[in-house]
Design a protein around this motif. Sequence first.
Motif, PDB file in Angstrom:
ATOM      1  N   SER A 337     -12.828 140.749  63.648  1.00 14.19           N
ATOM      2  CA  SER A 337     -13.358 141.294  64.910  1.00 14.19           C
ATOM      3  C   SER A 337     -12.451 140.897  66.060  1.00 14.19           C
ATOM      4  O   SER A 337     -12.040 139.733  66.158  1.00 14.19           O
ATOM      5  N   GLY A 338     -12.132 141.857  66.940  1.00 17.43           N
ATOM      6  CA  GLY A 338     -11.304 141.543  68.099  1.00 17.43           C
ATOM      7  C   GLY A 338      -9.857 141.977  67.924  1.00 17.43           C
ATOM      8  O   GLY A 338      -9.102 141.990  68.893  1.00 17.43           O
ATOM      9  N   TYR A 339      -9.451 142.304  66.712  1.00 19.45           N
ATOM     10  CA  TYR A 339      -8.085 142.809  66.522  1.00 19.45           C
ATOM     11  C   TYR A 339      -8.031 144.282  66.931  1.00 19.45           C
ATOM     12  O   TYR A 339      -8.830 145.083  66.436  1.00 19.45           O
ATOM     13  N   GLU A 340      -7.089 144.596  67.800  1.00 15.18           N
ATOM     14  CA  GLU A 340      -6.944 146.004  68.213  1.00 15.18           C
ATOM     15  C   GLU A 340      -6.508 146.857  67.015  1.00 15.18           C
ATOM     16  O   GLU A 340      -7.008 147.956  66.780  1.00 15.18           O
ATOM     17  N   TRP A 376     -12.025 146.670  65.731  1.00 11.91           N
ATOM     18  CA  TRP A 376     -13.263 146.762  66.511  1.00 11.91           C
ATOM     19  C   TRP A 376     -13.398 145.499  67.352  1.00 11.91           C
ATOM     20  O   TRP A 376     -12.810 144.472  67.002  1.00 11.91           O
ATOM     21  N   THR A 377     -14.126 145.605  68.438  1.00  6.32           N
ATOM     22  CA  THR A 377     -14.225 144.448  69.333  1.00  6.32           C
ATOM     23  C   THR A 377     -15.592 143.763  69.224  1.00  6.32           C
ATOM     24  O   THR A 377     -15.752 142.618  69.628  1.00  6.32           O
ATOM     25  N   GLU A 378     -16.580 144.471  68.681  1.00  5.54           N
ATOM     26  CA  GLU A 378     -17.943 143.935  68.644  1.00  5.54           C
ATOM     27  C   GLU A 378     -18.040 142.704  67.734  1.00  5.54           C
ATOM     28  O   GLU A 378     -17.331 142.600  66.741  1.00  5.54           O
TER      29      GLU A 378
END
Length: 423
Positions: A337-340, A376-378
């Motif tokens: 999570s958080g990887y573009e 995803w950023t969630e």
Amino acid sequence: MGNSVAVVGLQWGDEGKARVIDFLTETSDFVVRFQGGSNAGHTVVANGKKHVFHLIPSGILHDNVKCMIGPGVVLDVWSFKGEIENLKSTVPNIESRIKVSAGCHLVMPYHKTLDKIYENLKGDAKLGTTGRGIGPCYSDRALRHGIKVGSLLNLAILRERLETILPIQNELLTKLGDEKAVDLDELMKEMEEIANWITPFIGDVPKTINDGLDKDKSVLFEGAQSVMLDIDYGTYPFVTSSNSSLTGLFAGCGVNPKRVNEAWGVTKAYCTRVGEGPFPTELFGQEGEDLRTAGHEYGATTGRKRRCGWLDIPALKYAIESSSINVLALTKLDVLSGYETIKICIDYDGDNYRVFHNNPDNVDKIKPVYLEMPGWTENIEDIRDFDKLPQAAQNFILKVEELTGLPIKLVTIGASREQSILL
Ligand code: IMP
């Protein structure tokens, strides 16, 4: 016939097998370790408490489960005792729930010393072992210099055996390592003490398992390490000393391969490796550090930093094929999570993965070919349904299924038991 399921790691260990075992234990009567020793560090977080098991099968936290240690395991009986003592307050009836095979080889104190001596002698070519005496113990088994747990049942015979073996070990300790020779009487004192302690645990593990299967018991076989660390199928010589793929199961607990109904393989959503050896998708510098920090990638047994990199599908497919895996569990998806952009290695440029695995020296020539997927950023740690995951996370799971050709039945998204998504 009872249902039986095996779980093995498909990468270089630390895939989160214990999480998967703990989850599958809900429907099991027996959980069985069949190879390796206290080099393993199996972490289970249950009811907010973290447990790390090295020799005790990960099913121990489920009340009605019997745990077995098969003859393919090398047992450091002192370390085993420490683990039992630590768990006594959490698992009050622990003694009646664990059986150890008389056929297990004992990891003797001198094996641990020799492990370090061999590593030092290799210098830059060292393997980065866990220092738990695994290699020297399995070597002694093959050399017929080993001592089995069953020997502790007859101390006179044990002494006779040590009279033959100890002078050989002492030659190695003093000449190779400049260590003090081990005194037979002192060692026998230690052995007597531990023999009294372990005797109630000793039993006929293969017979218990096979009888159980005849009576429709469900058996869960718990692999330690992984296919890529297997002495025959892994990246030799940077491997452990046992068959840590599915192949080890049959020799390691005396069960006919036909009795295993399902072979689960566990892979992280990315890759890690601790110790030396080939790792084509390894990330270096800040990129590697970021993944390590996000995944808390530090060894459960030695505390060492794990090397980190992207998911390697050619290596995964090799592991799946060489252990006839038919179901996948995908762990630590939340770490991505958080990887573009998330990368998946789908091929090696200019080389064939079989060449890589049969000749690890080739690894420098291997260049991973990456597929890039939107990330995803969630935060996904509280999601329990596949459909509720961000679309990009769903796509990642579906892509891994497509690339490996296997169904993913379980995805983990956090360290606790509940943080699981069943597919
Ligand atoms: P040994 O099994 O201690 O001899 O170590 C041989 C190699 O296997 C080293 O690279 C270790 O880091 C690795 N290894 C052994 N056990 C584990 C494990 O449980 N997880 C990850 N790596 C392991």
